[in-house]
Design an enzyme around this catalytic site. Structure first.
Site, PDB file in Angstrom:
ATOM      1  N   ASN A 139     -23.021 -15.899 -21.565  1.00 33.69           N
ATOM      2  CA  ASN A 139     -22.861 -17.336 -21.844  1.00 33.69           C
ATOM      3  C   ASN A 139     -21.414 -17.790 -21.685  1.00 33.69           C
ATOM      4  O   ASN A 139     -21.071 -18.920 -22.040  1.00 33.69           O
ATOM      5  CB  ASN A 139     -23.394 -17.707 -23.231  1.00 33.69           C
ATOM      6  CG  ASN A 139     -22.562 -17.115 -24.354  1.00 33.69           C
ATOM      7  OD1 ASN A 139     -21.686 -16.283 -24.105  1.00 33.69           O
ATOM      8  ND2 ASN A 139     -22.824 -17.532 -25.583  1.00 33.69           N
TER       9      ASN A 139
ATOM     10  N   GLY B 198     -16.566 -14.030 -22.110  1.00 29.71           N
ATOM     11  CA  GLY B 198     -16.518 -13.647 -20.692  1.00 29.71           C
ATOM     12  C   GLY B 198     -15.999 -14.818 -19.870  1.00 29.71           C
ATOM     13  O   GLY B 198     -16.005 -15.958 -20.329  1.00 29.71           O
TER      14      GLY B 198
ATOM     15  N   ALA C 280     -22.643  -7.028 -24.107  1.00 26.53           N
ATOM     16  CA  ALA C 280     -22.323  -8.286 -24.789  1.00 26.53           C
ATOM     17  C   ALA C 280     -22.167  -8.016 -26.275  1.00 26.53           C
ATOM     18  O   ALA C 280     -23.010  -7.344 -26.872  1.00 26.53           O
ATOM     19  CB  ALA C 280     -23.433  -9.303 -24.557  1.00 26.53           C
TER      20      ALA C 280
ATOM     21  N   GLN D 216     -19.857  -9.264 -30.163  1.00 29.72           N
ATOM     22  CA  GLN D 216     -18.748  -9.824 -30.933  1.00 29.72           C
ATOM     23  C   GLN D 216     -17.841  -8.605 -31.120  1.00 29.72           C
ATOM     24  O   GLN D 216     -18.186  -7.671 -31.833  1.00 29.72           O
ATOM     25  CB  GLN D 216     -19.328 -10.379 -32.248  1.00 29.72           C
ATOM     26  CG  GLN D 216     -18.357 -11.106 -33.134  1.00 29.72           C
ATOM     27  CD  GLN D 216     -17.251 -10.226 -33.635  1.00 29.72           C
ATOM     28  OE1 GLN D 216     -16.103 -10.316 -33.145  1.00 29.72           O
ATOM     29  NE2 GLN D 216     -17.547  -9.351 -34.561  1.00 29.72           N
TER      30      GLN D 216
ATOM     31  N   TYR E 278     -18.745  -4.403 -38.065  1.00 32.31           N
ATOM     32  CA  TYR E 278     -18.777  -4.088 -36.634  1.00 32.31           C
ATOM     33  C   TYR E 278     -19.189  -2.633 -36.408  1.00 32.31           C
ATOM     34  O   TYR E 278     -20.066  -2.335 -35.591  1.00 32.31           O
ATOM     35  CB  TYR E 278     -17.393  -4.356 -36.026  1.00 32.31           C
ATOM     36  CG  TYR E 278     -17.226  -3.896 -34.602  1.00 32.31           C
ATOM     37  CD1 TYR E 278     -17.597  -4.717 -33.542  1.00 32.31           C
ATOM     38  CD2 TYR E 278     -16.686  -2.639 -34.308  1.00 32.31           C
ATOM     39  CE1 TYR E 278     -17.451  -4.292 -32.229  1.00 32.31           C
ATOM     40  CE2 TYR E 278     -16.538  -2.212 -33.007  1.00 32.31           C
ATOM     41  CZ  TYR E 278     -16.920  -3.040 -31.971  1.00 32.31           C
ATOM     42  OH  TYR E 278     -16.776  -2.599 -30.682  1.00 32.31           O
TER      43      TYR E 278
ATOM     44  N   VAL F 296      -4.283  -3.199 -28.065  1.00 30.56           N
ATOM     45  CA  VAL F 296      -2.825  -3.135 -28.214  1.00 30.56           C
ATOM     46  C   VAL F 296      -2.112  -3.091 -26.856  1.00 30.56           C
ATOM     47  O   VAL F 296      -1.029  -3.669 -26.714  1.00 30.56           O
ATOM     48  CB  VAL F 296      -2.434  -1.946 -29.118  1.00 30.56           C
ATOM     49  CG1 VAL F 296      -2.848  -0.609 -28.532  1.00 30.56           C
ATOM     50  CG2 VAL F 296      -0.940  -1.954 -29.401  1.00 30.56           C
TER      51      VAL F 296
ATOM     52  N   ARG G 297      -1.044  -2.270 -40.368  1.00 32.30           N
ATOM     53  CA  ARG G 297      -2.333  -2.953 -40.497  1.00 32.30           C
ATOM     54  C   ARG G 297      -3.119  -2.312 -41.645  1.00 32.30           C
ATOM     55  O   ARG G 297      -3.188  -1.092 -41.731  1.00 32.30           O
ATOM     56  CB  ARG G 297      -3.097  -2.774 -39.192  1.00 32.30           C
ATOM     57  CG  ARG G 297      -4.342  -3.582 -39.113  1.00 32.30           C
ATOM     58  CD  ARG G 297      -5.081  -3.250 -37.842  1.00 32.30           C
ATOM     59  NE  ARG G 297      -4.470  -3.814 -36.650  1.00 32.30           N
ATOM     60  CZ  ARG G 297      -5.004  -3.701 -35.446  1.00 32.30           C
ATOM     61  NH1 ARG G 297      -6.115  -3.021 -35.269  1.00 32.30           N
ATOM     62  NH2 ARG G 297      -4.409  -4.236 -34.398  1.00 32.30           N
ATOM     63  N   GLU G 298      -3.705  -3.153 -42.457  1.00 31.42           N
ATOM     64  CA  GLU G 298      -4.473  -2.621 -43.592  1.00 31.42           C
ATOM     65  C   GLU G 298      -5.660  -1.791 -43.096  1.00 31.42           C
ATOM     66  O   GLU G 298      -6.393  -2.219 -42.191  1.00 31.42           O
ATOM     67  CB  GLU G 298      -4.988  -3.790 -44.435  1.00 31.42           C
ATOM     68  CG  GLU G 298      -5.265  -3.411 -45.868  1.00 31.42           C
ATOM     69  CD  GLU G 298      -5.835  -4.578 -46.659  1.00 31.42           C
ATOM     70  OE1 GLU G 298      -6.699  -4.339 -47.497  1.00 31.42           O
ATOM     71  OE2 GLU G 298      -5.394  -5.721 -46.394  1.00 31.42           O
TER      72      GLU G 298
END
Ligand code: UD2
Length: 309
Positions: A41, A45, A81, A83, A147, A190, A273-274
């Site tokens: 969608n 991308g 695809a 998140q 995630y 990174v 970073r935590e």
């Protein structure tokens, strides 16, 4: 079962997330040997990543009817695809769940009863904080983010659909992927962030002391692993690490990026970073054995190929 699917121009390949960083490179590698359809969608991308010979189905993966129809037309499916941000999944677990978990069930259901192979983009995030390194596939799986849990569940669904219903599903567990088309941004890898900083002459921001390590794998090697997973006889039912088997510290990485870009940027240390993982490196024995995979880029060559132009 015949596995010559990638050598025939009549082969229908569906790449879900095929306008994104990794998916678009897979598409490029297949357009000469197959009919490639990209389902995307264009939310993250980009249309400029699309090879002119691919067809685009512009829709969300949260449309099960459309997704089912697309999978049913395909001989081979790559599902990338997602998140992709760990941080966003912590901030908004429901959107992340609906994006990263529900569609894999739709895809596997649509592939049931066919010999369509599904190659799924899983992640090293499924392992959580490493208890030992190198991390092999039997390492405990204690994800520390929605995630990671979503990727773990999807990865396990692939195995279960193989075991219960003979679906030819394979999960590839990516370590830290880098290369062309990776976008620099708050949630990006990174190397793409350091690249932008070095090119702009801005400070290169190493979080913490920079002694933490990662296994960085070039996107061309990730493409290689996907193509092998699409055809290897015994791959289905497996979750397989995709990395290089070697690690580099973030401080060393910052210096390598500065050198490869001929940059005068200063390397600075900012707040750690935590919850950052201290050490990460893949055991890639299973990929070698099941796929015949051998990474072509070690990190310094890969950075040079990506940045030294
Ligand atoms: C990677 C994946 C993530 C998940 C996770 C599993 C990427 C982009 N993310 O997260 O999706 O699979 O692995 O463990 O591949 N850093 C700096 N300066 C910066 C940005 C980052 O020092 O400006 C450090 C950061 O603190 C970390 C390392 O670089 O120690 C790698 O960070 P990352 O966000 O590229 O990837 P990672 O391993 O956290």
């Amino acid at each position: 079962m015949e596995r010559t699917k990638l050598n025939s121009s009549g082969t229908e390949v569906l790449i879900i997330g095929g306008a994104g960083f990794i998916g678009s490179h897979i598409a490029d590698s297949l357009v000469d040997n197959a009919n490639v359809t990209v389902y995307d969608n264009l939310s993250t991308g980009r249309s400029e990543n699309l090879h002119p010979d691919v067809s685009l189905l512009n829709d969300t993966i949260r449309n099960p009817e459309r997704l089912t129809g697309a999978v049913e037309q395909a001989d081979l499916v790559f599902h990338l695809a997602a998140q992709v941000s760990v941080q966003r999944s912590i901030e908004g677990p429901i959107f992340s769940h609906e994006t990263n978990l529900d569609p894999i069930l739709t895809i596997l259901e649509a592939a049931r009863g066919s010999d369509t192979r599904v190659v799924f983009a899983s992640s090293a995030a499924i392992y959580g904080e490493p208890e030992y390194t190198p991390i092999d596939e039997d390492h405990p799986k204690e994800p520390n983010s929605p995630y990671g849990l979503e990727k773990l569940t999807a990865d396990q669904y692939c195995r279960l659909y193989h075991d219960l219903y003979d679906v030819e599903a394979v999960a590839l567990r990516y370590f830290n992927v880098y290369g062309p088309r990776q976008q620099a941004g708050d949630y990006s890898g990174v190397i793409s962030i350091f690249r932008e900083q070095a090119r702009a002459g801005d400070p290169i921001t190493v979080e913490g002391d920079g002694a933490q390590t990662r296994d960085f794998v070039h996107v061309d090697d990730v493409v290689q692993a996907n193509l092998l997973a699409a055809t290897a006889e015994d791959a289905p039912g497996n979750g397989i690490n995709v990395g290089t088997g070697t690690e580099i510290t973030i401080r060393e990485l910052a210096e390598a990026v500065r050198q490869a870009t001929n940059s005068d940027s200063e390397i600075v240390h900012v707040e750690p970073r935590e919850g950052d993982i201290k050490e990460s490196v893949a055991d890639i024995s299973l990929a070698r054995k099941e796929l015949g995979y051998e990474p072509k880029y070690e990190i310094y060559d890969g950075i040079e190929a990506y940045l030294g132009e």
